[in-house]
Design an enzyme around this catalytic site. Structure first.
Site, PDB file in Angstrom:
ATOM      1  N   GLY A   1      32.864 100.605  -0.833  1.00 20.07           N
ATOM      2  CA  GLY A   1      32.844 101.674  -0.418  1.00 20.07           C
ATOM      3  C   GLY A   1      31.545 102.699  -0.628  1.00 20.07           C
ATOM      4  CB  ALA A   2      28.922 102.594  -3.416  1.00 16.41           C
TER       5      ALA A   2
ATOM      6  CB  ILE B   1      31.531  85.910   8.912  1.00 14.44           C
ATOM      7  CG1 ILE B   1      30.646  85.334   7.701  1.00 14.44           C
ATOM      8  CG2 ILE B   1      31.256  85.045  10.086  1.00 14.44           C
ATOM      9  CD1 ILE B   1      31.362  83.978   7.195  1.00 14.44           C
TER      10      ILE B   1
ATOM     11  CE  LYS C   1      38.999  86.722   2.131  1.00 12.04           C
ATOM     12  NZ  LYS C   1      37.849  85.979   1.005  1.00 12.04           N
TER      13      LYS C   1
ATOM     14  N   GLY D   1      30.664  90.775  -1.088  1.00 16.69           N
ATOM     15  CA  GLY D   1      29.314  91.515  -1.358  1.00 16.69           C
ATOM     16  C   GLY D   1      29.456  92.847  -0.568  1.00 16.69           C
TER      17      GLY D   1
END
Lengths: 436, 436
Positions: free
Chosen positions: B16-17, B138, B207, B309
């Site tokens: 979020g940041a 990606i 995923k 990340g």
């Protein structure tokens, strides 16, 4: 289901036949994904009688591809003729002027006339798409224009020519020289009879200039690409690179920069590079292409796949058609042509990096002293130097070195100091080393 | 320039940041590429007082994230809370029911409730996008849904969990065992305190099920993913694989198939695989993710980059927002939910391949005879077999073998024959070998 998207095909070479095969083979799934069928209405090519391995009888034949966009039963023209000008360009212009969308695989035309065509397409509010023009079947235009659209790109580079990569891989695997491998590639149909566009880096430069425009919001500037090919490489260079921990790949690289006066600059270079074994591009072999885009938030994105061939290229062409069928008609270069920046060529003298320099010298005393003195005087710091035995032609010896990180201008200056030196049997070869 | 796209952020963790930082840092280029600015209106998180390294004062605070989609000044809610149910799902439902678009990075929620949410979004004609849910930065959802849309996909597979890949790479580089490397990864923040979701393959299975739905037009079926993690791997397995020419990678793989009665089937498996050195996935190290999609025309496409990340994930979230700002609102799973096929789990017994089988056995005579007899009786053909010295625990020995190509059912049968054999100190470990 909605009305079909009706296309006309200009050019029926291997890619054109591939597009027909793809649209026929995958018709049902394309209709499901696109929300409507994609159908072929009309076709055109230079030679109507040529055998192409696909049945052309269902489609209307046009002798003049230039008028296909004017047909009332055509929504999109797919231009697969090739060539930067001539019939391809005429066809593109009339299509867009007729208010029809254009899909093309023509890198030369986009590199030279992409801005004009994009401006026309934006004015006419029609799509102009060219995924197939860069890196064959790899959706890298979409990767930059959409997938990576949130990023300021810091660098875009990659292996953009399958013929060169095939030749380099073969040289690597077999230890044979360039001319030898090229001849075999030509015999096997992997290289053109006139291979200049491929092996001299021009094809890669076309593609790089397109990627750079999209990545950096720059007006396409093909003429500023600093371009060199692979024809001067020797088997010995590849062996030398290998012993140092590198492979040699023809890399196209573009990077935005700022001039001393604060105005934007664009660095664009196509050149064989030494690529460290641990870099993903070092493992890209054969006719494969790969593009790396380094975004300020995404980090390093890699797109890899077949860079040419009828199937992969058709895949990219039809992806564009599906986008159009879905109504995706954005600015061809991601931002409107009017907002693309003029980015003059960067002065490469300010660049720093490491380089591989190879000399072919006369086999006589003092040659090494002469070369190393020039390096010292130009401020080039040598990391390693290898002088090989007399495996070269009579009386010639190969001396190769790798420099420490330093300004490219210093290397140029050293070569300038050595210019015309009688010890140099041939002009030296400088290859940059791909840095992180 | 058109009206801004106004977003609300639910969840203010590192991603979020990251989204806030990205939208602020790249505001100008985003506006240019999207055709209009993307602005943050409202934010919400569990803890209002936590320090997050970004200035939150410009944004309206909502205590209840569930109502953000109902605000008149919000066009899109970005859900970054996580968890398959609970507040994330409630927020997603109310947002779409309020006729607003939803962007999410929540793989668990999409794997479990993606069909319901997509059906709701299609009914409300709003976008539901989740690029960030698979493989971080990606653009692989876009790669399948759009870039590769012209293809019938024959297989989709890849490295989908950065934590596992980091651990495997570390085990490879250092020769240390799983538990040891995991502890270090946890200490360094690369693995969660409770690493189950990552190391047992559940995150990768989430995923994979999303990728499979898009690639094959299948109804998402997370529960049918045959899932195993990396916690049973030993340093010795990795060393053994290396000596045979392989690395070990946790691979998620999906493949469409046909049952005996002609009805469609879907094979989905997450499992550590032996990957040959010359396969591109063998060079994917550290926390990197990579996805391979094999299309019937494109051939093998590879998408690679950072799998997690704050920066990369934010890059994917904002790419979705740019798509929405540009008006790209397609079916979330490429085809409308109503057209997705029911594809029951494939019977794996019919699959063929090569396998690595590792036994930890009692160090006494006759053990090898017992194992090889079971292999013979089940029809498993052994390509190579290595019995290592007594490096294992007291009285235990490791025996590992690689089989020739053969039915997976034969390997299962051999293990069934050995089940309960007193020579086996522990249950055997079977790893499939990634084939071409």
């Amino acid at each position: 289901m909605a009305e079909p998207l009706r296309i006309a095909l200009a050019g029926l070479g291997t890619v054109g036949a591939g597009v027909i095969r793809l649209i026929e083979t995958n018709a049902e799934l394309i209709a499901r994904r696109a929300g409507r069928p994609i159908t072929i209405t009309a076709i055109s090519a230079r030679d109507r009688t040529k055998k192409r391995g696909v049945d052309l009888t269902p489609y209307a034949w046009e002798d003049d591809m230039v008028v296909m966009g004017e047909r009332g039963d055509v929504d999109v023209v797919v231009e697969l003729v090739g060539g930067s000008d001539g019939p391809a360009l005429a066809c593109a212009r009339t299509t867009i002027e007729a208010g029809k969308a254009l899909v093309t695989a023509n890198k030369a035309m986009i590199a030279h006339h992409g801005l004009e065509l994009a401006a026309k397409a934006e004015a006419a509010k029609v799509a102009l798409k060219f995924e197939a023009a860069v890196a064959g079947g790899i959706p890298v235009i979409k990767g930059l224009r959409e997938g990576g659209a949130a990023n300021a790109f810091e660098r875009v580079y990659g292996i953009l020519n399958g013929t060169c990569n095939f030749i380099l891989s073969q040289m690597e695997d077999t230890g044979r020289d360039f001319a030898d491998v090229l001849a075999e590639a030509q015999a096997r149909g992997y290289a053109e009879a006139d291979p200049t566009f491929d092996v001299e880096g021009i094809d890669a430069a076309h593609k790089l200039s397109i990627l750079a425009a999209i990545a950096f919001g720059a007006k396409i500037d093909f003429n500023s690409v600093d371009t060199a090919g692979i024809s001067r490489l020797r088997a010995a260079d590849i062996a030398q690179a290998d012993s140092l921990g590198y492979v040699i790949r023809l890399i196209g690289m573009a990077e935005p920069g700022i001039a001393a006066d604060g105005s934007p600059r664009l660095f664009q270079r196509v050149q064989p590079h030494l690529v460290p074994f641990d870099h993903p591009l070092a493992h890209v072999d054969g006719a494969t292409n790969a593009v790396v885009a380094e975004g300020n938030f995404s980090g390093r994105l890699l797109f890899q796949g077949a860079g040419a061939g009828d199937g992969p290229t058709a895949s990219a062409v039809v992806a564009d058609l599906i986008d159009i069928a879905r109504g995706e008609i954005g600015a061809p270069f991601s931002v409107p042509v009017a907002e693309l920046e003029e980015m003059p060529a960067a002065d490469t003298g300010h660049r720093t990096g490491r380089a591989y320099i190879r000399f072919i010298v006369a086999d006589r005393p003092g040659v090494l002293a002469e070369i190393t003195a020039a390096m010292r005087d130009a401020g080039v710091s040598i990391e390693s130097l290898i002088q090989k035995g007399r495996s070269e032609a009579e009386g010639e010896v190969m001396v190769s070195m790798v420099t420490h990180e330093g300004p490219e201008s210093a290397v140029s200056e050293a070569l300038r100091l050595l210019d015309g030196a009688p010890s140099l049997a041939r002009p030296p070869l400088v290859l940059h080393i791909l840095g992180d």
